[in-house]
Write a protein that holds these residues in place. Structure first.
Motif, PDB file in Angstrom:
ATOM      1  N   GLY A 204      39.857 -30.435  34.473  1.00 42.37           N
ATOM      2  CA  GLY A 204      40.151 -30.308  33.051  1.00 42.37           C
ATOM      3  C   GLY A 204      39.175 -29.455  32.280  1.00 42.37           C
ATOM      4  O   GLY A 204      39.184 -29.470  31.038  1.00 42.37           O
ATOM      5  N   THR A 205      38.322 -28.698  32.992  1.00 36.85           N
ATOM      6  CA  THR A 205      37.388 -27.810  32.305  1.00 36.85           C
ATOM      7  C   THR A 205      38.169 -26.823  31.463  1.00 36.85           C
ATOM      8  O   THR A 205      39.096 -26.164  31.944  1.00 36.85           O
ATOM      9  CB  THR A 205      36.516 -27.051  33.326  1.00 36.85           C
ATOM     10  N   GLU A 206      37.798 -26.697  30.202  1.00 36.02           N
ATOM     11  CA  GLU A 206      38.579 -25.885  29.272  1.00 36.02           C
ATOM     12  C   GLU A 206      38.528 -24.404  29.619  1.00 36.02           C
ATOM     13  O   GLU A 206      39.538 -23.739  29.727  1.00 36.02           O
ATOM     14  CB  GLU A 206      38.083 -26.110  27.842  1.00 36.02           C
ATOM     15  N   ARG A 207      37.331 -23.870  29.745  1.00 34.63           N
ATOM     16  CA  ARG A 207      37.200 -22.428  29.971  1.00 34.63           C
ATOM     17  C   ARG A 207      36.527 -22.185  31.307  1.00 34.63           C
ATOM     18  O   ARG A 207      35.343 -22.494  31.486  1.00 34.63           O
ATOM     19  CB  ARG A 207      36.411 -21.769  28.840  1.00 34.63           C
TER      20      ARG A 207
ATOM     21  N   ARG B  85      46.404 -19.424  35.366  1.00 40.88           N
ATOM     22  CA  ARG B  85      45.053 -19.567  34.813  1.00 40.88           C
ATOM     23  C   ARG B  85      44.102 -18.558  35.437  1.00 40.88           C
ATOM     24  O   ARG B  85      43.208 -18.045  34.753  1.00 40.88           O
ATOM     25  CB  ARG B  85      44.536 -20.998  35.011  1.00 40.88           C
TER      26      ARG B  85
END
Length: 301
Positions: free
Chosen positions: A68-71, A109
């Protein structure tokens, strides 16, 4: 962040070696990405002589995506391709069978993450399989290089996969070009291009001394940058890279062989009756010794 895909169909025509050679001769910042669905680890085990990746690569990216790391930046998961040139980076590929299937939700992604890299991206897609190439890669790529040897077996299997892949490249608007390794054994690059109905982007000569450096980490021969294969990589890079030989916006949009009589206009993909016995076409000029026509007819059955 232009993306170039490199792939092949069957056998070992040299797609990974070609992708690596282009990355090493690219004039600007470059991120070479190993997206081969088969966990070959060819660059790590070969050119980089078993260098440890430290858990970095596509597998590391997948873990961060799942957490779930955003960036997440692919550049942060890359390692140096050359110790003395940190502009050239390498993103290692899958380490276990089945990881490519688990990565399927993350191709989008990865492509978005390439935007964080201030340079060009070459993606080694490895050998084509029944599932084809990931759609997000095809949609984002500026161009695709299809690598083939000049033997009947290579041309035959390339045609089988290209017939379907060409539909996908057209749908996504991805420019495609052919790179022939070892032309003239027995068919010329021009003949293969006409048979496959794909523009010829370049030829690379057979040069074992340089190829072994890239594929196996062998010692460099004397004056390696003057050898035929290295010169072939530089010529192909000039054709592919805007900074190396494409100056106008119109030419940047094409990146395909141009008509010398009308600079800026790509050469047409001419229709041609292909290899006798390969697919449904006939009439390809027989340059092979002996009774090659019979051999080619048998290859398509």
């Amino acid at each position: 962040m232009p993306i170039t895909l490199v792939t092949s169909a069957g056998g070992s025509p040299g797609a990974t070696t070609t992708a690596l050679g282009l990355a090493l001769t690219w004039p600007g910042a470059m991120l070479l990405t190993d997206a081969d669905p088969h966990p070959m680890q060819s660059v790590l085990a070969g050119y980089l002589r078993g260098a440890p990746a430290g858990g970095r690569g596509l597998a590391g990216l997948a873990q961060e995506y799942r957490s779930g790391t955003e960036r997440v930046s692919p550049h942060d998961q890359a390692i140096a391709l050359e110790a003395d040139d940190h502009r050239r980076r390498f993103l290692p590929g899958f380490t276990h069978p089945g990881q490519a299937r688990l990565f399927e939700p993350f191709w989008d992604r990865l492509v978005r993450g390439f935007d964080d890299f201030d340079g060009d991206v070459i993606v080694d897609c490895g050998r084509l399989g029944p599932e084809g190439l990931p759609s997000p890669l095809l949609a984002a790529a500026r161009q695709l290089l299809l690598v083939s040897r000049s033997s009947l077996a290579q041309v035959g299997v390339t045609k089988v996969f290209w017939d379907e892949l060409s539909t996908e490249t057209t749908r996504h608007g991805t420019l495609a070009g052919l790179v022939v390794v070892g032309a003239g054994h027995p068919y010329s690059a021009a003949e293969i291009s006409k048979h496959l109905k794909i523009p010829l982007l370049g030829e690379l000569p057979l040069d074992t001394a340089v190829a072994q450096v890239l594929s196996d980490g062998a010692s460099q021969p004397r004056k390696m940058t003057d050898r035929p294969l290295w010169r072939g990589y530089r010529a192909l890079t000039t054709r592919l890279c805007p900074a190396a030989g494409v100056s106008t916006p119109a030419r940047r949009a094409r990146s395909l062989p141009e008509d010398p009589a009308d600079p800026g206009r790509p050469l047409p993909v001419t229709s041609h009756r292909g290899l006798p016995g390969v697919g449904a076409h006939q009439g390809f000029r027989n340059t092979a010794p002996g009774n090659a026509g019979d051999r080619m007819a048998g290859a398509s059955r």
